[in-house]
Scaffold this motif. Structure first.
Motif: not given
Length: 113
Positions: A15-16, A35, A70, A38-39, A19-21, A23, A31-32
């Motif tokens: 998931v994170w 993310t 992923t 979740t991280l 999220g990075l993708k 962000s 989104v950050v």
């Protein structure tokens, strides 16, 4: 329970990573924030598993779940390239993760490795 923590942490890693993708280099704040949450949750679950599992096994499984998930979701939902070699390598990866789960965590007293 340690394996449950580890699996949940690995799934949260997927998931994170997405999220990075999305962000946009940490510029898309809506989104950050989830993310980063979740991280933190992912590593918290991973750390809880380390109370009971050896780091060598736990880290390999944790990152393997994240890598496998992923790659799979990228191919299914983001248009990442799909080819036979990639599928075979992902099957090998998940096979290795399952293998690590099946290996005993401790050797018997006096047993040489």
């Amino acid at each position: 329970m340690a394996w449950v923590y580890l699996i949940i942490g690995g799934m949260a890693e997927v998931v994170w990573a997405f999220g990075l993708k999305f962000s946009n280099g940490f510029t898309n704040i809506p989104v950050v924030i989830p993310t980063v949450i979740t991280l933190i949750f992912s590593f918290w679950m991973f750390s809880k598993s380390l109370k009971y599992l050896p780091i060598s096994t736990a880290y390999a499984v944790f990152t393997g779940i994240g890598s496998f998930g992923t790659a799979l979701f990228g191919m299914l939902f983001l248009g990442d390239a799909v080819n036979l070699i990639k599928i075979i390598l992902l099957v090998v990866l998940i096979s290795c993760i399952i293998g690590l789960k099946l290996v005993p965590d401790k050797t018997k007293k006096g047993e040489k490795i």
